[in-house]
Each structure stands twice: as structure tokens, then as C-alpha cells.
Design a protein around this motif. Structure first.
Motif, short mmCIF file in Angstrom:
data_model
loop_
_atom_site.label_atom_id
_atom_site.label_comp_id
_atom_site.label_asym_id
_atom_site.label_seq_id
_atom_site.Cartn_x
_atom_site.Cartn_y
_atom_site.Cartn_z
N LYS A 250 0.83 -1.21 0.00
CA LYS A 250 0.00 0.00 0.00
C LYS A 250 0.87 1.27 0.00
O LYS A 250 0.50 2.27 -0.61
CB LYS A 250 -0.95 -0.02 1.19
N TYR B 18 2.03 1.72 -3.49
CA TYR B 18 0.86 2.15 -4.27
C TYR B 18 0.69 3.66 -4.16
O TYR B 18 0.49 4.35 -5.17
CB TYR B 18 -0.37 1.42 -3.71
N PHE B 19 0.80 4.17 -2.95
CA PHE B 19 0.60 5.61 -2.76
C PHE B 19 1.82 6.43 -3.19
O PHE B 19 1.68 7.63 -3.48
CB PHE B 19 0.21 5.91 -1.31
N LYS B 20 2.96 5.81 -3.26
CA LYS B 20 4.11 6.52 -3.83
C LYS B 20 3.84 6.85 -5.29
O LYS B 20 4.21 7.93 -5.77
CB LYS B 20 5.38 5.67 -3.69
N LEU C 254 0.80 7.31 -6.58
CA LEU C 254 -0.22 8.36 -6.57
C LEU C 254 0.38 9.72 -6.21
O LEU C 254 0.04 10.74 -6.82
CB LEU C 254 -1.35 8.00 -5.60
N PHE C 255 1.26 9.74 -5.23
CA PHE C 255 1.92 10.99 -4.86
C PHE C 255 2.78 11.51 -6.01
O PHE C 255 2.88 12.71 -6.24
CB PHE C 255 2.77 10.80 -3.60
N LEU D 199 -5.92 12.53 -2.13
CA LEU D 199 -4.99 11.53 -1.57
C LEU D 199 -5.45 11.08 -0.19
O LEU D 199 -5.40 9.88 0.13
CB LEU D 199 -3.57 12.11 -1.50
N MET E 298 -6.49 7.44 0.97
CA MET E 298 -5.84 6.81 2.12
C MET E 298 -6.88 6.37 3.14
O MET E 298 -6.71 5.34 3.81
CB MET E 298 -4.82 7.77 2.75
N ILE F 294 -4.60 3.56 5.20
CA ILE F 294 -3.16 3.70 5.33
C ILE F 294 -2.82 4.13 6.76
O ILE F 294 -3.37 5.13 7.25
CB ILE F 294 -2.61 4.73 4.32
N ARG G 129 1.70 7.10 6.21
CA ARG G 129 1.28 8.44 5.77
C ARG G 129 2.39 9.46 6.00
O ARG G 129 2.67 10.30 5.13
CB ARG G 129 0.01 8.88 6.52
N LEU H 272 5.12 9.06 3.50
CA LEU H 272 4.74 9.67 2.21
C LEU H 272 4.90 11.19 2.25
O LEU H 272 5.45 11.79 1.32
CB LEU H 272 3.30 9.30 1.87
N ASP I 107 -7.57 5.36 -9.60
CA ASP I 107 -7.13 6.35 -8.60
C ASP I 107 -6.21 7.40 -9.22
O ASP I 107 -6.23 8.57 -8.82
CB ASP I 107 -6.44 5.64 -7.44
#
Length: 292
Positions: A17, A20-22, A24-25, A42, A46, A51, A56, A59, A96
Motif C-alpha cells: 500500500k 501504491y501511494f508513492k 499516486l503521490f 490523496l 488513504m 493507510i 502516511r 509519504l 485512482d
């Protein structure tokens, strides 16, 4: 042989996860600084995927380092996943990414280029992309359209019910009169008056028709309303969780700022994060709910 367990995105590992958000960021930051609209989306995501604060903060503290090796991050995303989980992840990621790109109502050339690279890596077809884009547009306006359609449908249903309540009794009376004249072609020229009993029967048929059809239509409408309410509650739950995450993260940075004795690059960076989270909080309060 045991059936292989398939996890949804929420149930995947914290490391997966985080990666995954890296991605998106990276999309949010590709054309400059992270703005409050992108940050709000974001946090919504999350909140949806759950997350933890450790991830968080990771990130938020390392935002500038993600876009440099985005394809490498994408490669590691699929590690340890079975085929079905890989599909869940890549399809969810595409949707996303579209949400992040549309957050500030403008898709920059840099965002489009990065999206194209990620899409190529995950082998997303034109048909699949079209589906994701259509789903995104429908999700954005789902609750608005549902309300507008509800008003229109209610008016239409009322007209149908009224027409049926009037038409069926009139038709029944006409047939009765034709039968009284032994006219099998339903052609009546006589002037026989209708009795009070005939009128009462017609009125009863009209009321029963109206009430019966209204009950059937109400049953159908109630199912749709129940589904809409369930979706709305779920969206509200996700947004509440996202706001809790935001408040907790902002408090962390505020406390960290108080513990720093003098102003330096670190304090400036933390102050900018606090300001950003303040803006996101205000944006949450002035933004309507929609499906994710």
C-alpha cells in the motif's frame, strides 16, 4: 488443493500500500507542488484503503523522491501478489490515478505523459481505459444525478398512475355499456345512463388501480433509495476517516514544530505541511461527497 485466497487492496500488506501511494503521490507532484485539491483526494484514498500513520508520514516526509524512479516502484508493486490480486491492484491504480489527475480540474502535459508510462507498464487497453474514465465521470455526479432523476421519475410515475386510474375504469364502463347493448364490436350509440352502482364500481377500480400501482412502484423505488443511502453512508465513513487521518497528521507536525528550537530548512518544510493540511481541512468542509 486449497483455493488461493484473493485479497482486496485494503487487505494487502502495508508495504504494498505504501508503494501504491508513492505512485499516486508521484502523479500529484509531477507538475509542481502538491495543492490542497490533490492532497484532499490523496487523503480520501488513504481513508478508503486504510493507510496507517507511519506510512502516511513516510509519504508526506519523502514526497520529492518518488517521481524519479516511478517505473521501478511500479515493478515492486506486483511482488508477492497472485494474478487476480495483480489485476485488482492495477485496475484500482488506474482509476485512482485518474482521480488525482482530475482533482484540480486540469491535466497537465507532465501528468498525461506519466499516466501514459504507467498505463503502458500495466498493459491497460483502450477499452479498459475508456471504462475507467466513464466510471470516474459517473462517480463524480452519482448523488447529484440520483437526486435529479428521483424528482423526474416521481413526476412521471404520478402521471402514469393518474392515467391508469382514470383510463382503466373508463375502459371498463365502456365495455360494460357495449355488452349491455350486445354490441360485440364495442360500438355504442345509445344514451343509456350509467347507474350509481356503475359509477361506484368505476371509482373503486380507479382507487384500487392507483394504490396497487403506487405500491409496486414504491417497492422498486425503495430498493434504489436503500442502495443509494448505503453508498452515501460508506462515502461519509471514508471521508470521516480521511479527516481523522488529516487531523492526526497535522497534530504530529504541529507538535514536532514546537520541539524545534530555531528556524531552519526543516522547520520551513514542516510549516508548509501544516499550512497545506489546514487548507485540505477547509477544502473537505466545502466539498460535496462522491463515490470513490
Amino acid at each position: 488443493m486449497l483455493k488461493e485466497k484473493v485479497r482486496d487492496l485494503q487487505a494487502m500488506s502495508a508495504e504494498t500500500k505504501l508503494r501504491y501511494f508513492k505512485v499516486l503521490f508521484s502523479m500529484a507532484l509531477i507538475d509542481g507542488e502538491l495543492n490542497q485539491l490533490e492532497a484532499m483526494e490523496l487523503y480520501r484514498l488513504m481513508g478508503k484503503i486504510k493507510i496507517l500513520q507511519k506510512e502516511r508520514l513516510d509519504l508526506l516526509n519523502n514526497m520529492d523522491a518518488f517521481s524519479e524512479n516511478i517505473i521501478d516502484i511500479c515493478k515492486t508493486l506486483l511482488e508477492g501478489l497472485n494474478d487476480q490480486e495483480k489485476n485488482i491492484l492495477r485496475f484500482s491504480l488506474m482509476k485512482d490515478l485518474i482521480i488525482i489527475m482530475g482533482a484540480d480540474y486540469y491535466q497537465s502535459p507532465a501528468e498525461i505523459e506519466l499516466f501514459s508510462k504507467i498505463r503502458t507498464f500495466f498493459q491497460i487497453t483502450e477499452e479498459q481505459l475508456y471504462y475507467f474514465q466513464e466510471e470516474y465521470r459517473e462517480d463524480r455526479s452519482f448523488f447529484d444525478e440520483a437526486s435529479e432523476k428521483s424528482v423526474t421519475v416521481n413526476r412521471l410515475e404520478e402521471r402514469i398512475l393518474t392515467a391508469a386510474a382514470l383510463g382503466i375504469p373508463i375502459g371498463a364502463l365502456y365495455i360494460k355499456k357495449c355488452r349491455d347493448k350486445n354490441d360485440y364490436f364495442f360500438f355504442y350509440r345509445g344514451k343509456k345512463e350509467l347507474s350509481a352502482i356503475d359509477l361506484l364500481k368505476a371509482l373503486t377500480i380507479g382507487v384500487v388501480t392507483y394504490k396497487g400501482l403506487k405500491w409496486l412502484l414504491k417497492m422498486k423505488t425503495n430498493k434504489k433509495e436503500t442502495l443509494k443511502q448505503c453508498l452515501y453512508k460508506e462515502c461519509l465513513k471514508i471521508q470521516d476517516r480521511a479527516i481523522r487521518y488529516l487531523v492526526k497528521d497535522r497534530r504530529y507536525f504541529q507538535e514536532k514544530l514546537l520541539n524545534l528550537e530555531k528556524e531552519n530548512e526543516e522547520t520551513v518544510s514542516i510549516e508548509s505541511k501544516v499550512v497545506l493540511l489546514d487548507k485540505v481541512d477547509a477544502t473537505f468542509k466545502n466539498t460535496k461527497l462522491y463515490l470513490l
